[in-house]
Design a protein around this motif. Sequence first.
Motif, PDB file in Angstrom:
ATOM      1  N   THR A 174      -3.299   7.077 -13.784  1.00 41.64           N
ATOM      2  CA  THR A 174      -3.042   7.897 -12.607  1.00 41.64           C
ATOM      3  C   THR A 174      -4.350   8.340 -11.968  1.00 41.64           C
ATOM      4  N   ALA A 175      -4.506   8.030 -10.686  1.00 40.05           N
ATOM      5  CA  ALA A 175      -5.746   8.340  -9.975  1.00 40.05           C
ATOM      6  C   ALA A 175      -5.599   7.921  -8.516  1.00 40.05           C
ATOM      7  N   VAL A 176      -6.553   8.327  -7.711  1.00 40.73           N
ATOM      8  CA  VAL A 176      -6.703   7.750  -6.377  1.00 40.73           C
ATOM      9  C   VAL A 176      -7.580   6.517  -6.529  1.00 40.73           C
ATOM     10  N   TYR A 177      -7.098   5.412  -6.030  1.00 41.13           N
ATOM     11  CA  TYR A 177      -7.807   4.151  -6.135  1.00 41.13           C
ATOM     12  C   TYR A 177      -8.489   3.832  -4.802  1.00 41.13           C
ATOM     13  N   TYR A 178      -9.764   3.486  -4.878  1.00 35.97           N
ATOM     14  CA  TYR A 178     -10.563   3.173  -3.706  1.00 35.97           C
ATOM     15  C   TYR A 178     -11.080   1.744  -3.790  1.00 35.97           C
ATOM     16  N   CYS A 179     -11.126   1.071  -2.647  1.00 35.07           N
ATOM     17  CA  CYS A 179     -11.849  -0.184  -2.610  1.00 35.07           C
ATOM     18  C   CYS A 179     -13.159   0.049  -1.865  1.00 35.07           C
ATOM     19  N   ALA A 180     -14.148  -0.728  -2.240  1.00 33.05           N
ATOM     20  CA  ALA A 180     -15.485  -0.573  -1.696  1.00 33.05           C
ATOM     21  C   ALA A 180     -16.083  -1.939  -1.401  1.00 33.05           C
TER      22      ALA A 180
END
Length: 126
Positions: free
Chosen positions: A90-96
């Motif tokens: 569980t988390a906020v997922y970011y792409c970079a």
Amino acid sequence: VQLQASGGGLVQPGGSLTLSCAASGLTSDYYAIGWFRQAPGKEREGISYISSYDGSSNYADSVKGRFTISRDDSKNTVYLQMKSLEPQDTAVYYCAFRIGAITKPHWDWVHEYDYWGQGTLVTVSS
């Protein structure tokens, strides 16, 4: 460069989810896209990357064997297929996005990337 992350949601433990990261405004054919996540009260963690330069990829130990990263160059989109999800995912997922080749030993460093998407929330709970 703009990144649009999507695909997050609520999933039960043991379930699956696929995240997408669509890139636009690309000025180079060579780039790397990484996926990071940040849980409440924790630092941002690099979990995977894929390179268009040499096709290389890597995973954090915490997701190895459960997550798979792939890319569709025709759509300028990178996917993160997540299986056997656990509450600790569980988390906020970011792409970079990184312009050019990634420095492989540093693929999970936040500072390796030039642009970031807005994040998508993944909640694993029964």
